[in-house]
Design an enzyme around this catalytic site. Structure first.
Site, PDB file in Angstrom:
ATOM      1  N   HIS A 264      31.999   7.194 -13.496  1.00 40.61           N
ATOM      2  CA  HIS A 264      31.820   8.480 -13.874  1.00 40.61           C
ATOM      3  C   HIS A 264      30.418   8.886 -14.614  1.00 40.61           C
ATOM      4  O   HIS A 264      29.827  10.128 -14.421  1.00 40.61           O
ATOM      5  CB  HIS A 264      33.081   8.892 -15.097  1.00 40.61           C
ATOM      6  CG  HIS A 264      34.186   8.924 -14.472  1.00 40.61           C
ATOM      7  ND1 HIS A 264      34.599   9.752 -13.162  1.00 40.61           N
ATOM      8  CD2 HIS A 264      35.399   8.303 -14.660  1.00 40.61           C
ATOM      9  CE1 HIS A 264      35.716   9.698 -13.066  1.00 40.61           C
ATOM     10  NE2 HIS A 264      36.243   8.780 -13.717  1.00 40.61           N
ATOM     11  N   HIS A 343      21.203  30.859  14.445  1.00 41.73           N
ATOM     12  CA  HIS A 343      20.404  29.743  14.605  1.00 41.73           C
ATOM     13  C   HIS A 343      20.670  28.978  13.161  1.00 41.73           C
ATOM     14  O   HIS A 343      19.844  29.206  12.206  1.00 41.73           O
ATOM     15  CB  HIS A 343      18.877  30.454  14.409  1.00 41.73           C
ATOM     16  CG  HIS A 343      17.817  29.594  14.570  1.00 41.73           C
ATOM     17  ND1 HIS A 343      17.453  28.352  13.751  1.00 41.73           N
ATOM     18  CD2 HIS A 343      17.447  28.817  15.730  1.00 41.73           C
ATOM     19  CE1 HIS A 343      16.725  27.516  14.304  1.00 41.73           C
ATOM     20  NE2 HIS A 343      16.506  27.782  15.622  1.00 41.73           N
TER      21      HIS A 343
HETATM   22 ZN   LIG Z   1      39.755   8.971 -10.798  1.00 46.27          ZN
END
Ligand SMILES: [Zn+2]
Length: 438
Positions: A264, A343
């Site tokens: 994290h 495009h």
């Molecule tokens: Zn997790």
């Protein structure tokens, strides 16, 4: 899908369960939200029901799980519900809860995916915002986590996960689409190492934790109520966490994330780095002054010189002249440009030849200035040394520079031109013009 639209939920949907850290019952309800709202958490259990923006600026802690907060209000373990919302294509929603943490479910994101499918995902009339990786960027930690973001026209993740002493080393690489997420990533459950959780269990810090909502790895063995769902379930869960943490950017990423032993805190570092890059490129786009009069030309003034009109006018205004031979024009490239329709569908890129056209139009304005003194007109004859270096995408501000170099025999003029986005050259070329008497 030439333009990708923002999406929200079709209706509200909720479910109840146990929160991991407090062990209390919690009800979570997903609510639709308007355009540009983003994802917000709402604490229904607190007075005045405060909301917290799921944005990196509100990130508080990354210990074991991702916690966001505003003022004294906190929401813990937001990454799994955010991953599900983001990967299933929901841009705008309110996540209501009557506790400080979502129900942990089985430790995966499957319950949230089911909930989102129950609510339905509906398009809204506004285009989605993207961060497009243009240059490789990377973050790393002393503990050996490494995250690299590379340019890619899709959102992909290639992840290597390795436990202590490289136990359970796993690798997986995939594009992340709603279908891939639902099938391959969402069911992967949280896993913990026994040596890491033992102290927490002793301190009574994970009251809701059990073998029902996490896999416990002890030495070479895997303890869980249900057998592993994938041979490489751990790396899949790491990808789930990356997607959830990345949602704190507040817009989608087009790029390839290569992650080695992610966590994290490095995930959050990458989000911060992307947010800084985003702020920097926006600052570059707006810091250029708009000069008027002798210094520049607005759209009306330049349309008095150029015969081009929508959709073929490739310059919005001239921001500066330097002496007799240098000029800078600017064009804001938006998703509404007609050429993006074709495009390309789902992958809008400004055609390089239109950048050459933009260079020619800007150079023409310079030639027009000269012709006022010389009494002759310049015509676009040829383009040499044309190079397209980087893609120009919706949201870019194109700075078009032209410098008149040699005027051969007073009949031919050459202009060295280049286009710049975010301080880097995206295209360049040498254009030749012929002077003809009026
Ligand atoms: Zn997790």
């Amino acid at each position: 899908m030439a333009a990708e639209f923002q999406h929200t939920l079709g209706k509200a949907a909720g479910f109840s369960g146990t929160s991991l850290h407090t062990g209390e019952k919690v009800t979570l309800k997903l609510q639709p939200a308007p355009i540009d709202h983003g994802i917000k958490f709402k604490r229904k259990d607190l007075q005045e029901e405060p909301t917290i923006d799921a944005k990196i600026d509100n990130l508080k802690t990354v210990e074991r799980a991702t916690t966001i907060g505003e003022g004294s209000v906190r929401v813990h373990t937001v990454e799994h519900v955010l991953a599900a919302l983001s990967a299933m294509g929901v841009d705008n929603a309110i996540v209501e809860m009557d506790a400080n943490e979502p129900p942990i479910g089985d430790g995966s994101a499957s319950a949230y995916v089911e909930l989102i499918k129950r609510a339905g995902v509906v398009a809204q009339e506004a285009s989605r915002r993207f961060f497009d990786a243009r240059e490789p960027m990377h973050v790393e930690s002393k503990a050996g986590s490494l995250l690299v973001l590379l340019p890619d026209d899709k959102f992909r993740i290639s992840c290597t996960q390795a436990g202590p002493e490289n136990r359970f080393t796993q690798f997986l690489s995939t594009e992340v689409t709603p279908a891939v997420f639902e099938r391959e990533i969402a069911p992967a459950r949280t896993f913990v190492y026994y040596e890491d959780v033992q102290p927490l269990i002793d301190k009574n810090l994970i009251k809701g934790g059990s073998l029902e909502n996490a896999i416990v790895v002890r030495g070479e063995s895997v303890l869980s109520k249900e057998p592993l769902r994938f041979r490489d379930e751990f790396v899949r869960h790491k990808m789930l966490d990356i997607i959830g943490d990345l949602a704190l950017l507040g817009c989608r990423v087009r790029g390839h994330i290569v992650a080695v032993k992610p966590g994290h805190s490095t995930n959050a570092e990458l989000v911060r780095a992307i947010a800084r890059e985003q702020a920097r490129s926006m600052a570059v786009a707006i810091k250029q002054p708009t000069l008027r009069g002798e210094g520049g030309l607005d759209t009306d003034e330049l349309m008095q010189i150029l015969p081009h009109r929508y959709p073929f006018l490739m310059v919005d205004r001239i921001i500066s002249f330097e002496g007799d031979n240098k000029i800078t024009g600017v064009k804001s490239v938006t998703i509404n440009e007609p050429f993006f329709q074709g495009h390309f569908p789902g992958h809008p890129v400004m055609p390089g030849v239109l950048q050459v056209e933009a260079m020619a139009q800007v150079a023409c304005i310079l030639l027009f200035r000269l012709s006022k003194t010389s009494g002759r007109l310049g015509y676009f004859m040829s383009a040499d040394q044309v190079k397209f270096r980087k893609p120009v995408l919706p949201g870019d501000t194109l700075f078009i520079h032209a410098e008149l170099t040699k005027a051969r025999g007073n009949r031919l003029a050459r202009a060295n031109c280049h286009c710049v986005v975010n301080d880097s050259v995206v295209s360049e070329g040498e254009l030749m013009f012929a002077f003809l008497d009026k």
